[in-house]
Motif scaffolding. Structure first.
Motif, PDB file in Angstrom:
ATOM      1  N   ASP A  28       0.814  -1.219   0.000  1.00  0.00           N
ATOM      2  CA  ASP A  28       0.000   0.000   0.000  1.00  0.00           C
ATOM      3  C   ASP A  28       0.848   1.270   0.000  1.00  0.00           C
ATOM      4  N   THR A  29       2.092   1.152   0.422  1.00  0.00           N
ATOM      5  CA  THR A  29       2.992   2.311   0.429  1.00  0.00           C
ATOM      6  C   THR A  29       3.991   2.237  -0.721  1.00  0.00           C
ATOM      7  N   TYR A  30       3.567   1.535  -1.785  1.00  0.00           N
ATOM      8  CA  TYR A  30       4.296   1.486  -3.066  1.00  0.00           C
ATOM      9  C   TYR A  30       5.628   0.745  -3.014  1.00  0.00           C
ATOM     10  N   HIS A  31       5.752  -0.202  -2.115  1.00  0.00           N
ATOM     11  CA  HIS A  31       6.935  -1.066  -2.065  1.00  0.00           C
ATOM     12  C   HIS A  31       6.519  -2.436  -2.598  1.00  0.00           C
ATOM     13  N   THR A  32       6.336  -2.511  -3.914  1.00  0.00           N
ATOM     14  CA  THR A  32       5.836  -3.734  -4.548  1.00  0.00           C
ATOM     15  C   THR A  32       6.889  -4.454  -5.384  1.00  0.00           C
ATOM     16  N   ASN A  33       7.983  -3.797  -5.691  1.00  0.00           N
ATOM     17  CA  ASN A  33       9.038  -4.416  -6.495  1.00  0.00           C
ATOM     18  C   ASN A  33       9.772  -5.444  -5.633  1.00  0.00           C
ATOM     19  N   PRO A  34       9.722  -6.728  -5.990  1.00  0.00           N
ATOM     20  CA  PRO A  34      10.354  -7.761  -5.163  1.00  0.00           C
ATOM     21  C   PRO A  34      11.865  -7.595  -5.042  1.00  0.00           C
ATOM     22  N   GLU A  35      12.472  -6.802  -5.920  1.00  0.00           N
ATOM     23  CA  GLU A  35      13.923  -6.586  -5.897  1.00  0.00           C
ATOM     24  C   GLU A  35      14.324  -5.399  -5.019  1.00  0.00           C
ATOM     25  N   GLU A  36      13.356  -4.549  -4.659  1.00  0.00           N
ATOM     26  CA  GLU A  36      13.659  -3.373  -3.837  1.00  0.00           C
ATOM     27  C   GLU A  36      14.166  -3.824  -2.473  1.00  0.00           C
ATOM     28  N   VAL A  37      15.209  -3.187  -1.999  1.00  0.00           N
ATOM     29  CA  VAL A  37      15.821  -3.559  -0.723  1.00  0.00           C
ATOM     30  C   VAL A  37      15.384  -2.560   0.350  1.00  0.00           C
ATOM     31  N   LEU A  38      14.913  -3.102   1.485  1.00  0.00           N
ATOM     32  CA  LEU A  38      14.503  -2.295   2.624  1.00  0.00           C
ATOM     33  C   LEU A  38      15.202  -2.800   3.879  1.00  0.00           C
ATOM     34  N   THR A  39      15.584  -1.867   4.739  1.00  0.00           N
ATOM     35  CA  THR A  39      16.186  -2.240   6.017  1.00  0.00           C
ATOM     36  C   THR A  39      15.078  -2.604   7.005  1.00  0.00           C
ATOM     37  N   PRO A  40      15.410  -3.325   8.069  1.00  0.00           N
ATOM     38  CA  PRO A  40      14.403  -3.617   9.094  1.00  0.00           C
ATOM     39  C   PRO A  40      13.778  -2.345   9.680  1.00  0.00           C
ATOM     40  N   ASN A  41      14.579  -1.310   9.875  1.00  0.00           N
ATOM     41  CA  ASN A  41      14.037  -0.061  10.417  1.00  0.00           C
ATOM     42  C   ASN A  41      13.004   0.538   9.472  1.00  0.00           C
ATOM     43  N   GLU A  42      13.279   0.515   8.174  1.00  0.00           N
ATOM     44  CA  GLU A  42      12.317   1.037   7.205  1.00  0.00           C
ATOM     45  C   GLU A  42      11.022   0.231   7.230  1.00  0.00           C
ATOM     46  N   VAL A  43      11.157  -1.088   7.286  1.00  0.00           N
ATOM     47  CA  VAL A  43       9.979  -1.960   7.308  1.00  0.00           C
ATOM     48  C   VAL A  43       9.146  -1.706   8.562  1.00  0.00           C
ATOM     49  N   LEU A  44       9.792  -1.619   9.705  1.00  0.00           N
ATOM     50  CA  LEU A  44       9.067  -1.358  10.945  1.00  0.00           C
ATOM     51  C   LEU A  44       8.349  -0.012  10.876  1.00  0.00           C
ATOM     52  N   ASP A  45       9.034   1.026  10.394  1.00  0.00           N
ATOM     53  CA  ASP A  45       8.419   2.347  10.266  1.00  0.00           C
ATOM     54  C   ASP A  45       7.214   2.324   9.344  1.00  0.00           C
ATOM     55  N   ILE A  46       7.330   1.618   8.225  1.00  0.00           N
ATOM     56  CA  ILE A  46       6.226   1.526   7.264  1.00  0.00           C
ATOM     57  C   ILE A  46       5.012   0.849   7.911  1.00  0.00           C
ATOM     58  N   VAL A  48       4.241   0.452  11.142  1.00  0.00           N
ATOM     59  CA  VAL A  48       3.673   1.240  12.232  1.00  0.00           C
ATOM     60  C   VAL A  48       2.879   2.420  11.680  1.00  0.00           C
ATOM     61  N   GLU A  49       3.449   3.141  10.726  1.00  0.00           N
ATOM     62  CA  GLU A  49       2.751   4.293  10.150  1.00  0.00           C
ATOM     63  C   GLU A  49       1.473   3.862   9.435  1.00  0.00           C
ATOM     64  N   TRP A  50       1.552   2.772   8.688  1.00  0.00           N
ATOM     65  CA  TRP A  50       0.390   2.276   7.946  1.00  0.00           C
ATOM     66  C   TRP A  50      -0.744   1.903   8.897  1.00  0.00           C
ATOM     67  N   ASN A  51      -0.390   1.365  10.059  1.00  0.00           N
ATOM     68  CA  ASN A  51      -1.389   0.987  11.060  1.00  0.00           C
ATOM     69  C   ASN A  51      -1.903   2.176  11.858  1.00  0.00           C
ATOM     70  N   GLY A  52      -1.314   3.345  11.658  1.00  0.00           N
ATOM     71  CA  GLY A  52      -1.712   4.508  12.438  1.00  0.00           C
ATOM     72  C   GLY A  52      -1.250   4.397  13.879  1.00  0.00           C
ATOM     73  N   GLY A  53      -0.193   3.652  14.105  1.00  0.00           N
ATOM     74  CA  GLY A  53       0.307   3.392  15.457  1.00  0.00           C
ATOM     75  C   GLY A  53      -0.116   1.984  15.862  1.00  0.00           C
ATOM     76  N   ILE A  54       0.559   1.422  16.808  1.00  0.00           N
ATOM     77  CA  ILE A  54       0.253   0.063  17.251  1.00  0.00           C
ATOM     78  C   ILE A  54      -0.262   0.127  18.673  1.00  0.00           C
ATOM     79  N   ALA A  55      -1.386  -0.513  18.913  1.00  0.00           N
ATOM     80  CA  ALA A  55      -2.068  -0.382  20.198  1.00  0.00           C
ATOM     81  C   ALA A  55      -1.555  -1.330  21.272  1.00  0.00           C
ATOM     82  N   SER A  56      -1.131  -2.525  20.921  1.00  0.00           N
ATOM     83  CA  SER A  56      -0.810  -3.492  21.971  1.00  0.00           C
ATOM     84  C   SER A  56       0.674  -3.839  21.996  1.00  0.00           C
TER      85      SER A  56
END
Length: 72
Positions: A28-46, A48-56
């Motif tokens: 949903d945040t336009y990371h659909t290319n299977p070859e695109e490289v993301l760090t764990p920090n980027e993935v976590l940020d994406i 959390v932001e997509w969820n509007g924050g995490i409740a539990s």
């Protein structure tokens, strides 16, 4: 304590590790290319932001275990 995995991975590899709803956050945040490289920090940020924050704490620990490979 386990070592935190900070290795960047291709989106295709993240798709294998994450839950379907978390993969949806990447797509949903336009990371659909299977070859695109993301760090764990980027993935976590994406996710959390997509969820509007995490409740539990359970959800936070669950994501950290998949993204960083560490059980809290």
């Amino acid at each position: 304590m386990e070592k935190i995995n900070r290795q960047a991975k291709a989106v295709g590899r993240w798709e294998e590790i994450l839950m379907p709803i978390e993969v949806e956050a990447l797509h949903d945040t336009y990371h659909t290319n299977p070859e695109e490289v993301l760090t764990p920090n980027e993935v976590l940020d994406i996710i959390v932001e997509w969820n509007g924050g995490i409740a539990s704490g359970y959800h936070v620990r669950s994501i950290i275990s998949r993204v960083y490979g560490v059980k809290l």
